[in-house]
Design an enzyme around this catalytic site. Sequence first.
Site, PDB file in Angstrom:
ATOM      1  N   ASP A 197       0.784  -1.245   0.000  1.00 20.17           N
ATOM      2  CA  ASP A 197       0.000   0.000   0.000  1.00 20.17           C
ATOM      3  C   ASP A 197       0.817   1.297   0.000  1.00 20.17           C
ATOM      4  O   ASP A 197       0.430   2.275   0.641  1.00 20.17           O
ATOM      5  CB  ASP A 197      -0.960   0.013   1.200  1.00 20.17           C
ATOM      6  CG  ASP A 197      -1.888  -1.178   1.247  1.00 20.17           C
ATOM      7  OD1 ASP A 197      -1.947  -1.933   0.260  1.00 20.17           O
ATOM      8  OD2 ASP A 197      -2.544  -1.376   2.279  1.00 20.17           O
ATOM      9  N   CYS A 225      -2.114  -3.033   8.116  1.00 26.50           N
ATOM     10  CA  CYS A 225      -1.977  -3.902   6.937  1.00 26.50           C
ATOM     11  C   CYS A 225      -0.716  -4.759   6.984  1.00 26.50           C
ATOM     12  O   CYS A 225      -0.755  -5.939   6.622  1.00 26.50           O
ATOM     13  CB  CYS A 225      -2.012  -3.061   5.673  1.00 26.50           C
ATOM     14  SG  CYS A 225      -3.589  -2.188   5.447  1.00 26.50           S
ATOM     15  N   LYS A 273      -7.274  -3.700  -3.117  1.00 20.71           N
ATOM     16  CA  LYS A 273      -7.959  -4.416  -2.039  1.00 20.71           C
ATOM     17  C   LYS A 273      -8.752  -3.466  -1.149  1.00 20.71           C
ATOM     18  O   LYS A 273      -8.482  -2.267  -1.107  1.00 20.71           O
ATOM     19  CB  LYS A 273      -6.943  -5.192  -1.178  1.00 20.71           C
ATOM     20  CG  LYS A 273      -5.937  -4.318  -0.441  1.00 20.71           C
ATOM     21  CD  LYS A 273      -4.896  -5.181   0.268  1.00 20.71           C
ATOM     22  CE  LYS A 273      -3.860  -4.349   0.989  1.00 20.71           C
ATOM     23  NZ  LYS A 273      -4.350  -3.579   2.123  1.00 20.71           N
TER      24      LYS A 273
END
Length: 201
Positions: A15, A114, A81
């Site tokens: 990310d 994450c 996602k």
Amino acid sequence: MAQRRITNPALFVCDLQEKFRPAIHEFPKVVATTRKLLKASQILNFPVFATTQNKARLGETCPELGLDSAGDVKTVVHADKTLFSMLTPEVRQAIAAQNTRLSCVIVGIESHICVTQTALDLLEEGHKVYVIADGVSSCNPEEVPIALARLRSEGVVVTTSESFLYECMGDASIPEFKQIIKVVTETKQATKESLQTLCKI
């Protein structure tokens, strides 16, 4: 003939999107460390898995990583996602296609969300997991050491980018050694700055 110490490494880039740059503590240092590991992944020929978090709202991966440009870094999968873990069905399928247990090295954000959930999922799937301390961060820097301490207790190896690269090679007589040393030398100052700001504990 010399053999690598780690024979099945895989890089997970979590990310690292441009929109997060103003919010994440020392974001440019995380990007710098990730660039170093991406260069090494190309030299040592190990797979790269990358994700974005809700790209429609939060935008593309940072352009300097070269993950979205044809002819730059070759990713096995670059998935979008809404999950916090990187292990979407698409990523799981790409991991399964490797047909081996991986030594997964994780960089990106956020350490306590994450990155943590990705690491725990990979452990549960039976993979070896490394989290790169000079390659992860969060909005609040205080979250990072707490997340890394938890991950250590769960069985994750918390290490640095340089330590991982040398462990990955294991032997100075491997053919790629000189190329990796060039990467290490070229990024020496950036590595020092990343360690000083992201690895104070």
